[in-house]
Design a protein around this motif. Structure first.
Motif, PDB file in Angstrom:
ATOM      1  N   THR A 299      84.898  92.466  38.115  1.00  0.00           N
ATOM      2  CA  THR A 299      84.709  91.805  36.823  1.00  0.00           C
ATOM      3  C   THR A 299      85.116  90.346  36.915  1.00  0.00           C
ATOM      4  O   THR A 299      85.889  89.948  37.792  1.00  0.00           O
ATOM      5  N   GLU A 300      84.611  89.554  35.991  1.00  0.00           N
ATOM      6  CA  GLU A 300      85.125  88.208  35.720  1.00  0.00           C
ATOM      7  C   GLU A 300      85.576  88.189  34.264  1.00  0.00           C
ATOM      8  O   GLU A 300      84.989  88.884  33.416  1.00  0.00           O
ATOM      9  N   THR A 301      86.599  87.403  33.975  1.00  0.00           N
ATOM     10  CA  THR A 301      87.228  87.447  32.653  1.00  0.00           C
ATOM     11  C   THR A 301      87.498  86.040  32.122  1.00  0.00           C
ATOM     12  O   THR A 301      87.425  85.064  32.867  1.00  0.00           O
ATOM     13  N   THR A 302      87.837  85.985  30.835  1.00  0.00           N
ATOM     14  CA  THR A 302      88.141  84.683  30.216  1.00  0.00           C
ATOM     15  C   THR A 302      89.521  84.172  30.609  1.00  0.00           C
ATOM     16  O   THR A 302      89.842  83.018  30.368  1.00  0.00           O
ATOM     17  N   GLY A 303      90.343  85.041  31.182  1.00  0.00           N
ATOM     18  CA  GLY A 303      91.703  84.662  31.555  1.00  0.00           C
ATOM     19  C   GLY A 303      92.381  85.813  32.256  1.00  0.00           C
ATOM     20  O   GLY A 303      91.717  86.758  32.719  1.00  0.00           O
ATOM     21  N   LEU A 304      93.690  85.775  32.311  1.00  0.00           N
ATOM     22  CA  LEU A 304      94.437  86.726  33.122  1.00  0.00           C
ATOM     23  C   LEU A 304      95.066  87.874  32.341  1.00  0.00           C
ATOM     24  O   LEU A 304      95.599  88.801  32.941  1.00  0.00           O
TER      25      LEU A 304
ATOM     26  N   ASP B  77      91.372  94.795  37.009  1.00  0.00           N
ATOM     27  CA  ASP B  77      90.071  95.136  36.429  1.00  0.00           C
ATOM     28  C   ASP B  77      90.172  96.354  35.511  1.00  0.00           C
ATOM     29  O   ASP B  77      89.566  96.373  34.434  1.00  0.00           O
ATOM     30  N   VAL B  78      90.924  97.363  35.943  1.00  0.00           N
ATOM     31  CA  VAL B  78      91.064  98.575  35.127  1.00  0.00           C
ATOM     32  C   VAL B  78      91.774  98.260  33.821  1.00  0.00           C
ATOM     33  O   VAL B  78      91.426  98.797  32.763  1.00  0.00           O
ATOM     34  N   GLY B  79      92.754  97.359  33.859  1.00  0.00           N
ATOM     35  CA  GLY B  79      93.437  96.955  32.630  1.00  0.00           C
ATOM     36  C   GLY B  79      92.475  96.341  31.627  1.00  0.00           C
ATOM     37  O   GLY B  79      92.536  96.638  30.420  1.00  0.00           O
ATOM     38  N   PHE B  80      91.585  95.484  32.092  1.00  0.00           N
ATOM     39  CA  PHE B  80      90.589  94.873  31.202  1.00  0.00           C
ATOM     40  C   PHE B  80      89.577  95.906  30.710  1.00  0.00           C
ATOM     41  O   PHE B  80      89.202  95.908  29.530  1.00  0.00           O
ATOM     42  N   LEU B  81      89.132  96.790  31.603  1.00  0.00           N
ATOM     43  CA  LEU B  81      88.179  97.829  31.193  1.00  0.00           C
ATOM     44  C   LEU B  81      88.800  98.765  30.161  1.00  0.00           C
ATOM     45  O   LEU B  81      88.145  99.156  29.186  1.00  0.00           O
ATOM     46  N   ASN B  82      90.071  99.104  30.364  1.00  0.00           N
ATOM     47  CA  ASN B  82      90.764  99.961  29.386  1.00  0.00           C
ATOM     48  C   ASN B  82      90.772  99.328  28.002  1.00  0.00           C
ATOM     49  O   ASN B  82      90.541  99.987  26.982  1.00  0.00           O
ATOM     50  N   LYS B  83      91.062  98.019  27.979  1.00  0.00           N
ATOM     51  CA  LYS B  83      91.152  97.321  26.687  1.00  0.00           C
ATOM     52  C   LYS B  83      89.790  97.247  26.012  1.00  0.00           C
ATOM     53  O   LYS B  83      89.674  97.433  24.792  1.00  0.00           O
ATOM     54  N   GLU B  84      88.744  97.001  26.794  1.00  0.00           N
ATOM     55  CA  GLU B  84      87.397  96.941  26.221  1.00  0.00           C
ATOM     56  C   GLU B  84      86.972  98.320  25.704  1.00  0.00           C
ATOM     57  O   GLU B  84      86.369  98.430  24.622  1.00  0.00           O
ATOM     58  N   LEU B  85      87.286  99.366  26.444  1.00  0.00           N
ATOM     59  CA  LEU B  85      86.947 100.722  26.003  1.00  0.00           C
ATOM     60  C   LEU B  85      87.745 101.120  24.762  1.00  0.00           C
ATOM     61  O   LEU B  85      87.225 101.786  23.863  1.00  0.00           O
ATOM     62  N   GLU B  86      88.982 100.696  24.725  1.00  0.00           N
ATOM     63  CA  GLU B  86      89.819 100.977  23.552  1.00  0.00           C
ATOM     64  C   GLU B  86      89.219 100.355  22.294  1.00  0.00           C
ATOM     65  O   GLU B  86      89.248 100.957  21.215  1.00  0.00           O
ATOM     66  N   ARG B  87      88.654  99.165  22.418  1.00  0.00           N
ATOM     67  CA  ARG B  87      88.077  98.484  21.259  1.00  0.00           C
ATOM     68  C   ARG B  87      86.904  99.251  20.661  1.00  0.00           C
ATOM     69  O   ARG B  87      86.599  99.104  19.485  1.00  0.00           O
ATOM     70  N   VAL B  88      86.232 100.048  21.504  1.00  0.00           N
ATOM     71  CA  VAL B  88      85.079 100.802  20.984  1.00  0.00           C
ATOM     72  C   VAL B  88      85.423 102.282  20.810  1.00  0.00           C
ATOM     73  O   VAL B  88      84.531 103.123  20.634  1.00  0.00           O
ATOM     74  N   GLY B  89      86.706 102.604  20.876  1.00  0.00           N
ATOM     75  CA  GLY B  89      87.146 103.965  20.598  1.00  0.00           C
ATOM     76  C   GLY B  89      86.876 104.963  21.700  1.00  0.00           C
ATOM     77  O   GLY B  89      86.752 106.166  21.430  1.00  0.00           O
ATOM     78  N   LEU B  90      86.800 104.490  22.955  1.00  0.00           N
ATOM     79  CA  LEU B  90      86.541 105.378  24.084  1.00  0.00           C
ATOM     80  C   LEU B  90      87.808 105.560  24.926  1.00  0.00           C
ATOM     81  O   LEU B  90      88.678 104.687  24.938  1.00  0.00           O
ATOM     82  N   PRO B  91      87.921 106.684  25.648  1.00  0.00           N
ATOM     83  CA  PRO B  91      89.108 106.923  26.485  1.00  0.00           C
ATOM     84  C   PRO B  91      89.231 105.892  27.600  1.00  0.00           C
ATOM     85  O   PRO B  91      88.265 105.195  27.945  1.00  0.00           O
TER      86      PRO B  91
END
Length: 241
Positions: free
Chosen positions: A9-14, A96-110
């Motif tokens: 992934t690429e992200t807006t920050g750290l 990467d997993v930390g960012f994916l977790n946060k994005e999934l959390e925003r849409v109500g997914l595990p």
């Protein structure tokens, strides 16, 4: 059949915790350790600007990302692509997993790891293989002779492709004994090794090289010298008798 997905992934920050978002996702598929071309590459509108340092890394401006889909619109497509993968390979996986977790959390997914079988961190692998050395993706490309000359800026798909080559190089020894002319036995052996199962090597026929007369004489001379230096206390002469 072994299906691996290499992800970056690429992200807006750290910091995902502080509100940074994913702006790009790249996934490369390998089946039986070979690239298939069935890749996944997405840009996202993060709904915020990238930090200056991050922008220097990936070069994805707010203007470029403005008309791209939001992560929420593609979340289920991403999970569908990952479905059935035996292993997801990531360099510095906690990031990467930390960012994916946060994005999934925003849409109500595990969390991410509930959607995949295994996550392998190649940074951890590299530190075990090359302790005390630099183990960034660029450093590993240089060490393992993976061509990264086209990498001027970081890009998720390009980095995933490079990481796939790095991973294959780092794990090549795992199935070297089982490599064959066709792909079947080698790939089956690799899958078994990855699952930590026992592999039946009884069918493997290794060549036996006989020592020459010169080599035997040199070996006997070494043994004789060891006998002399130990005052005849070596045990192999006794065992041989």
């Amino acid at each position: 059949m072994s299906r691996l997905i290499v992800l970056d992934t690429e992200t807006t920050g750290l910091s995902a915790v502080d509100g940074d978002r994913i702006v790009e996702l790249g996934c490369v598929e390998l089946v039986n350790r070979k690239l298939t071309g069935n890749n996944l590459h997405l840009y996202f509108n993060p709904e915020r600007d990238s930090h200056e340092e991050a922008l220097r890394v990936h070069g994805l401006t707010t203007e470029f990302l403005r008309d791209k889909p939001k992560f929420a619109e593609k979340a289920r497509d991403i999970l569908a692509y990952l479905q059935g993968a035996d292993e997801v390979i990531i360099h510095n996986a906690p990031f990467d997993v930390g960012f994916l977790n946060k994005e999934l959390e925003r849409v109500g997914l595990p969390p991410f790891k509930q959607h995949v079988s295994v996550v392998t961190d190649t940074l951890v692998m590299a530190k075990e293989l090359f302790p005390g050395k630099r183990n960034s993706l660029d450093a590993l490309c240089d060490r393992l002779e993976v061509d990264n000359s086209g990498r001027t800026l970081h890009g998720a798909l390009l980095d995933a492709e490079l990481l796939a080559d790095v991973y294959i190089n780092m794990t090549r020894g795992q199935d070297a004994l089982l490599m064959a002319e066709d792909d079947g036995p080698a790939d089956a052996g690799a899958a078994l090794l990855q699952q930590h199962n026992k592999v039946d090597l009884r069918s493997i026929r290794l060549p036996v090289l006989q020592a020459s007369e010169h080599e035997l004489a040199a070996h006997e001379q070494v043994l004789t010298e060891l006998d002399k230096s130990s005052d005849g206390k070596t045990i192999w002469r006794t065992a041989a008798a």
